[in-house]
Write a protein that holds these residues in place. Structure first.
Motif, PDB file in Angstrom:
ATOM      1  N   TYR A 122     -20.298  -9.449  72.089  1.00  0.00           N
ATOM      2  CA  TYR A 122     -20.198 -10.567  73.043  1.00  0.00           C
ATOM      3  C   TYR A 122     -19.819 -11.861  72.317  1.00  0.00           C
ATOM      4  N   CYS A 126     -16.356 -13.507  73.199  1.00  0.00           N
ATOM      5  CA  CYS A 126     -16.523 -14.666  74.087  1.00  0.00           C
ATOM      6  C   CYS A 126     -16.623 -15.987  73.336  1.00  0.00           C
ATOM      7  N   ASN A 127     -17.052 -15.955  72.076  1.00  0.00           N
ATOM      8  CA  ASN A 127     -17.138 -17.171  71.256  1.00  0.00           C
ATOM      9  C   ASN A 127     -16.553 -16.920  69.876  1.00  0.00           C
ATOM     10  N   TYR A 219     -19.998 -10.003  80.633  1.00  0.00           N
ATOM     11  CA  TYR A 219     -19.332 -11.178  80.068  1.00  0.00           C
ATOM     12  C   TYR A 219     -18.126 -10.784  79.220  1.00  0.00           C
ATOM     13  N   SER A 222     -15.240  -9.592  81.590  1.00  0.00           N
ATOM     14  CA  SER A 222     -14.667 -10.733  82.327  1.00  0.00           C
ATOM     15  C   SER A 222     -13.841 -11.620  81.413  1.00  0.00           C
ATOM     16  N   THR A 223     -14.270 -11.797  80.167  1.00  0.00           N
ATOM     17  CA  THR A 223     -13.501 -12.594  79.204  1.00  0.00           C
ATOM     18  C   THR A 223     -12.200 -11.902  78.838  1.00  0.00           C
ATOM     19  N   ALA A 226      -9.585 -12.092  81.499  1.00  0.00           N
ATOM     20  CA  ALA A 226      -9.013 -13.433  81.637  1.00  0.00           C
ATOM     21  C   ALA A 226      -7.908 -13.707  80.619  1.00  0.00           C
ATOM     22  N   ARG A 233      -5.394  -8.296  75.462  1.00  0.00           N
ATOM     23  CA  ARG A 233      -6.451  -7.526  76.116  1.00  0.00           C
ATOM     24  C   ARG A 233      -6.683  -6.198  75.411  1.00  0.00           C
TER      25      ARG A 233
END
Length: 326
Positions: A122, A126-127, A219, A222-223, A226, A233
């Motif tokens: 994650y 995501c970060n 999360y 979904s990230t 996007a 991807r």
């Protein structure tokens, strides 16, 4: 009858699988092959992670923990299972309780380690800009220790209660290892509180582990969705593809084994599923990560190349030494 019920059991007998001795020999040979492959493949993963600088990252550190766990988890069951097939299907009460403890301690550790690994994915997806700061060495070590200590503590209270059980009259376990449910069923003391503690502890670990892992991947997905480019991807999915596979196998087998209603017709199926968890899954994990991970494959190829090169140099040195002697 009253005198008989007072005789304390000192040994349990596994019924295991109802197969012929000849077929048991074939299964034993297969188990030996799988066990050696499991230990060897997981050791290779551990050695690669610790020796190759390309694998010095949080993801591979947790993978190393999973491989270390896999070696001990399968070693808790397979040696005694082989003994049951070939020589003796009995086990002492103390040995049975210890096997039960280590099985559930290591099993719980895995279900704490899986959401830890999903949290790592994650943060990475995501970060990504803060990944190195968040997942520093101290955090990674703390999360790994939390997994192992959490697994131990979750089984400590049930283990102390199991130690206080007495067993009399019946000593046959309808399984191939010492399951907590079997020990509770065979005990001639009141186990109502122990039943509740085991149920609450196992449910809390499994549900919280599944919930945390699911939230992380909600999360993550979904990230990834996007991301505008298809190549981006694909690369993002590839970084967590191996972990998704391991998570699916782990939670799928656990839910099937423990969430469905128990009945007499499902005993053999339960044994097969338990065999998959204890023997097949630890064998598959390193291959799943190796076959789906480019960096691990490159590190493995380089390690094999270095071994062949060192062997070649060693043979050349021996040959040169012989020539000098001549």
């Amino acid at each position: 009858m009253e005198n008989w019920t007072q005789i304390l059991v000192t040994e349990f007998i596994f019924t295991g699988f109802h197969i012929t001795w000849e077929f048991g020999i074939m299964i034993s040979l297969l188990l030996v092959l799988m066990y050696v492959s499991t230990v060897t493949s997981n050791l290779i993963i551990i050695i690669l992670v610790w020796t190759d600088h390309r694998l010095h990252s949080p993801m591979y550190f947790f993978l190393c923990n999973l491989s270390f766990h896999g070696i001990w988890f399968t070693s808790t069951i397979v040696p005694k299972l082989l003994s049951s097939f070939l020589m003796d299907n009995g086990i002492s009460v103390t040995g049975c309780i210890l096997q039960c403890f280590f099985y559930f301690f290591l099993g719980t550790t895995e279900y704490i380690l899986l959401p830890v690994m999903s949290f790592d994915r994650y943060v990475a997806i995501c970060n990504p800009l803060r990944y190195a700061v968040i997942m520093n060495n101290r955090v990674c070590l703390g999360l790994a220790l939390t997994s192992w200590i959490g697994g131990f503590l979750s089984m400590f209270s049930p283990f102390i209660m199991i130690l206080r059980l007495t067993f009399c009259r019946f000593n046959t376990i309808n399984h191939f290892f010492c399951d907590a449910a079997s020990l509770i069923h065979l005990s001639c003391t009141d186990t109502a509180l122990l039943d509740l503690v085991v149920f609450v502890s196992a449910s809390a670990v499994l549900i919280s582990s599944l919930l945390l892992t699911t939230i992380s991947y909600i999360y993550i997905i979904s990230t990834i969705l996007a991301i505008s480019s298809a190549d981006g991807r694909r690369k993002a999915f590839s970084t967590c593809g191996s972990h998704i596979t391991v998570v699916t196998i782990a939670y799928g087998t656990a839910i099937f084994l423990y969430a469905k209603p128990a009945n007499s017709d499902s005993f053999n199926l339960n044994k097969v599923m338990a065999l998959l968890i204890t023997v097949v899954t630890p064998l598959l994990n390193p291959f799943i990560y190796t076959l789906r991970n480019k960096q691990v494959k490159e590190a493995l190829v380089d390690a094999v190349r270095k071994c062949r090169l060192s062997q070649g140099l060693g043979k050349d040195m021996i040959h040169l030494h012989h020539l000098r002697l001549q």
